[in-house]
Design a protein around this motif. Structure first.
Motif, PDB file in Angstrom:
ATOM      1  N   ARG A 269       0.834  -1.205   0.000  1.00  0.00           N
ATOM      2  CA  ARG A 269       0.000   0.000   0.000  1.00  0.00           C
ATOM      3  C   ARG A 269       0.867   1.252   0.000  1.00  0.00           C
ATOM      4  O   ARG A 269       0.585   2.214  -0.711  1.00  0.00           O
ATOM      5  CB  ARG A 269      -0.916  -0.020   1.226  1.00  0.00           C
ATOM      6  N   SER A 270       1.924   1.230   0.791  1.00  0.00           N
ATOM      7  CA  SER A 270       2.822   2.376   0.871  1.00  0.00           C
ATOM      8  C   SER A 270       3.536   2.612  -0.456  1.00  0.00           C
ATOM      9  O   SER A 270       3.673   3.753  -0.912  1.00  0.00           O
ATOM     10  CB  SER A 270       3.837   2.167   1.996  1.00  0.00           C
ATOM     11  N   GLN A 271       3.995   1.538  -1.091  1.00  0.00           N
ATOM     12  CA  GLN A 271       4.710   1.664  -2.355  1.00  0.00           C
ATOM     13  C   GLN A 271       3.822   2.248  -3.446  1.00  0.00           C
ATOM     14  O   GLN A 271       4.279   3.023  -4.292  1.00  0.00           O
ATOM     15  CB  GLN A 271       5.254   0.303  -2.787  1.00  0.00           C
ATOM     16  N   ALA A 272       2.532   1.892  -3.431  1.00  0.00           N
ATOM     17  CA  ALA A 272       1.600   2.409  -4.438  1.00  0.00           C
ATOM     18  C   ALA A 272       1.035   3.772  -4.063  1.00  0.00           C
ATOM     19  O   ALA A 272       0.250   4.338  -4.828  1.00  0.00           O
ATOM     20  CB  ALA A 272       0.457   1.418  -4.641  1.00  0.00           C
ATOM     21  N   LEU A 273       1.407   4.299  -2.891  1.00  0.00           N
ATOM     22  CA  LEU A 273       0.944   5.608  -2.429  1.00  0.00           C
ATOM     23  C   LEU A 273      -0.576   5.685  -2.371  1.00  0.00           C
ATOM     24  O   LEU A 273      -1.197   6.673  -2.795  1.00  0.00           O
ATOM     25  CB  LEU A 273       1.506   6.723  -3.335  1.00  0.00           C
ATOM     26  N   ILE A 274      -1.195   4.625  -1.836  1.00  0.00           N
ATOM     27  CA  ILE A 274      -2.653   4.610  -1.672  1.00  0.00           C
ATOM     28  C   ILE A 274      -3.009   5.440  -0.449  1.00  0.00           C
ATOM     29  O   ILE A 274      -2.501   5.188   0.649  1.00  0.00           O
ATOM     30  CB  ILE A 274      -3.173   3.169  -1.517  1.00  0.00           C
ATOM     31  N   PRO A 275      -3.869   6.442  -0.580  1.00  0.00           N
ATOM     32  CA  PRO A 275      -4.204   7.307   0.556  1.00  0.00           C
ATOM     33  C   PRO A 275      -4.808   6.532   1.722  1.00  0.00           C
ATOM     34  O   PRO A 275      -5.469   5.511   1.533  1.00  0.00           O
ATOM     35  CB  PRO A 275      -5.218   8.294  -0.041  1.00  0.00           C
ATOM     36  N   ASP A 276      -4.599   7.053   2.924  1.00  0.00           N
ATOM     37  CA  ASP A 276      -5.073   6.381   4.137  1.00  0.00           C
ATOM     38  C   ASP A 276      -6.588   6.240   4.158  1.00  0.00           C
ATOM     39  O   ASP A 276      -7.122   5.286   4.735  1.00  0.00           O
ATOM     40  CB  ASP A 276      -4.620   7.154   5.385  1.00  0.00           C
ATOM     41  N   GLU A 277      -7.305   7.205   3.547  1.00  0.00           N
ATOM     42  CA  GLU A 277      -8.761   7.177   3.630  1.00  0.00           C
ATOM     43  C   GLU A 277      -9.404   6.156   2.697  1.00  0.00           C
ATOM     44  O   GLU A 277     -10.614   5.901   2.780  1.00  0.00           O
ATOM     45  CB  GLU A 277      -9.346   8.560   3.332  1.00  0.00           C
ATOM     46  N   VAL A 278      -8.641   5.556   1.792  1.00  0.00           N
ATOM     47  CA  VAL A 278      -9.198   4.551   0.882  1.00  0.00           C
ATOM     48  C   VAL A 278      -9.376   3.243   1.631  1.00  0.00           C
ATOM     49  O   VAL A 278      -8.441   2.713   2.219  1.00  0.00           O
ATOM     50  CB  VAL A 278      -8.288   4.348  -0.340  1.00  0.00           C
ATOM     51  N   ASP A 279     -10.595   2.711   1.616  1.00  0.00           N
ATOM     52  CA  ASP A 279     -10.915   1.501   2.358  1.00  0.00           C
ATOM     53  C   ASP A 279     -11.494   0.448   1.421  1.00  0.00           C
ATOM     54  O   ASP A 279     -11.843   0.733   0.275  1.00  0.00           O
ATOM     55  CB  ASP A 279     -11.924   1.816   3.469  1.00  0.00           C
ATOM     56  N   ALA A 280     -11.603  -0.779   1.920  1.00  0.00           N
ATOM     57  CA  ALA A 280     -12.133  -1.876   1.109  1.00  0.00           C
ATOM     58  C   ALA A 280     -13.618  -1.661   0.828  1.00  0.00           C
ATOM     59  O   ALA A 280     -14.356  -1.142   1.666  1.00  0.00           O
ATOM     60  CB  ALA A 280     -11.908  -3.208   1.820  1.00  0.00           C
ATOM     61  N   GLU A 281     -14.047  -2.075  -0.363  1.00  0.00           N
ATOM     62  CA  GLU A 281     -15.447  -1.967  -0.753  1.00  0.00           C
ATOM     63  C   GLU A 281     -15.744  -3.008  -1.816  1.00  0.00           C
ATOM     64  O   GLU A 281     -14.848  -3.485  -2.509  1.00  0.00           O
ATOM     65  CB  GLU A 281     -15.760  -0.564  -1.281  1.00  0.00           C
ATOM     66  N   SER A 282     -17.017  -3.366  -1.933  1.00  0.00           N
ATOM     67  CA  SER A 282     -17.421  -4.285  -2.989  1.00  0.00           C
ATOM     68  C   SER A 282     -17.388  -3.557  -4.325  1.00  0.00           C
ATOM     69  O   SER A 282     -17.338  -2.320  -4.383  1.00  0.00           O
ATOM     70  CB  SER A 282     -18.827  -4.808  -2.714  1.00  0.00           C
ATOM     71  N   LEU A 283     -17.441  -4.325  -5.417  1.00  0.00           N
ATOM     72  CA  LEU A 283     -17.455  -3.705  -6.743  1.00  0.00           C
ATOM     73  C   LEU A 283     -18.714  -2.861  -6.930  1.00  0.00           C
ATOM     74  O   LEU A 283     -18.681  -1.791  -7.543  1.00  0.00           O
ATOM     75  CB  LEU A 283     -17.366  -4.779  -7.828  1.00  0.00           C
ATOM     76  N   GLY A 284     -19.841  -3.331  -6.382  1.00  0.00           N
ATOM     77  CA  GLY A 284     -21.079  -2.554  -6.473  1.00  0.00           C
ATOM     78  C   GLY A 284     -20.985  -1.246  -5.715  1.00  0.00           C
ATOM     79  O   GLY A 284     -21.432  -0.195  -6.195  1.00  0.00           O
ATOM     80  N   ASP A 285     -20.409  -1.284  -4.515  1.00  0.00           N
ATOM     81  CA  ASP A 285     -20.230  -0.053  -3.743  1.00  0.00           C
ATOM     82  C   ASP A 285     -19.238   0.877  -4.433  1.00  0.00           C
ATOM     83  O   ASP A 285     -19.380   2.099  -4.381  1.00  0.00           O
ATOM     84  CB  ASP A 285     -19.753  -0.375  -2.330  1.00  0.00           C
TER      85      ASP A 285
END
Length: 400
Positions: A175-191
């Motif tokens: 996650r750190s290497q891809a610079l994914i922001p902290d606020e991004v969380d898991a979700e279903s494809l529909g969500d």
């Protein structure tokens, strides 16, 4: 009425080149609109270069190929930094694009279209082994959802959301290497699809329009319920197993709820001919039946009440004369629209599918090969702008 796969295996020609003199006026106008939020003149210049490269580069729209159009090896490094590790915010650029398109090509609906990007390795942000229901196979791929502002004469993507699997979000080094922001969380494809469009008109000052979505492969029941709960006017394509309760008895159907396909089979005598224009302007026709229904299944009683006072929805069945019935099933809360208007809204998904294959793929919407979350979003934002330039400059007669 055939189903369009979320992937587009027919690749654009390797020598595809869209940039010509007819694009220059539009390109200059759009760059002035898009990059007003970028604080530095060098960023605005690189944004214009990248757009020009997306339209002019031959073959895959890699940063290297883009650089050959706008400055060669000297430009490659600066463009790489501009896309993958710069700090400019893609949100205001997308907002400017969406507002510009709303002025010059007012949308009739926002179409949610899934996008699958097959990948050979495992380093691209969000890549994972995924089962793709429409293909019936597992692919190593990224998955995203695009929000397309669509009308019968134009469609273009204005927002995107990348679906990130849990194994990406729970792997701290990855996650750190891809610079994914902290606020991004898991979700279903529909969500993921719903979050891409939720609140867009209010936040970006866009006109409120119906949302056209394919709810067959995601958790359709949850997606429809969430759209209704969020008061999004919606027209959703659903699977035949979707549970519904008819408002009035249907011939040969037992009282009580049943699968949507079963309800429409019982309503085949209600079918009426409807005519519409396909993206090329050619008239098409089919048979359509409409049935008043209410949601069924767990949680249905908690749904909001519809405009007719009882939470009623319209279930539409569509099919060709003499063909399988029903070939398509659609569910909507747009109960005040006549059936032909609903059919034309549903067919906007065909317009988006064609524009994706003929134009978006040609300007590199699936071509980003970097590893960063921000890089993916910046590239696809500019590819969306290049798509708009290509469609608006060439017109339907040249594209189709």
């Amino acid at each position: 009425m055939t189903r369009t796969l979320p992937t587009d295996p027919q690749a654009p020609p390797e020598d595809a080149q869209l940039l010509d003199a007819s694009h220059e006026v539009l390109l200059k106008e759009l760059c002035g609109v898009l990059f007003a939020s970028l604080p530095r003149s060098d960023q605005r210049r690189k944004g214009a270069q990248y757009l020009r490269g997306l339209l002019g580069a031959r073959g895959r729209k890699s940063i290297r190929n883009i650089a050959t159009v706008v400055g060669g090896p000297a430009a490659e490094q600066s463009l790489h930094h501009f896309i993958t590790s710069s700090t400019w915010d893609w949100g205001p650029v997308r907002q400017a694009l969406a507002q510009h398109l709303a002025r010059i090509a007012p949308p009739q609906a926002y179409v949610l279209r899934p996008m699958v990007v097959p990948k050979a390795g495992d380093h691209s942000v969000g890549v994972d082994r995924r089962f793709i229901p429409a293909l019936g196979q597992v692919l190593n791929a990224q998955q995203a959802v695009g929000v397309w502002a669509a009308s019968e004469s134009f469609s273009g993507p204005v927002n995107w959301r990348l679906h990130l699997p849990r194994n990406w979000l729970e792997d701290a080094p990855r996650r750190s290497q891809a610079l994914i922001p902290d606020e991004v969380d898991a979700e279903s494809l529909g969500d993921c699809a719903l979050e891409a469009v939720l609140g867009l008109p209010a936040r970006w000052g866009l006109p409120v329009r119906p949302v056209v979505a394919d709810a067959r492969d995601a958790d359709g029941l949850r997606l429809v319920r969430r759209m209704r709960g969020e008061r999004l006017p919606m027209l959703a394509r659903i699977a035949g197993s979707f549970p519904l309760r008819p408002v009035a008895p249907l011939p040969g159907h037992p009282a009580g709820p049943g699968p949507a396909c079963q309800l429409l089979t019982a309503a085949r005598e209600l079918r009426r001919p409807v005519v519409w224009s396909d993206p090329s302007g050619e008239l098409r026709g089919g048979l359509v039946a409409a049935v008043w229904v209410r949601p069924a299944g767990p949680g249905a009683a908690r749904q909001g009440r519809g405009r007719r006072g009882g939470g009623e929805l319209l279930l539409l069945g569509m099919g060709a004369a003499g063909g399988r019935w029903p070939a398509e099933l659609w569910l909507t809360d747009l109960v005040d629209l006549p059936v032909p208007a609903l059919v034309r809204l549903a067919r906007l998904s065909d317009r988006v599918d064609l524009d994706f294959t003929r134009t978006a793929d040609r300007v590199g919407v699936r071509d980003f090969a970097g590893r960063s979350f921000g890089g993916w979003h910046r590239h696809i934002t500019l590819a969306s702008a290049a798509h708009a330039v290509a469609v608006l400059a060439r017109g339907d007669d040249r594209l189709y």
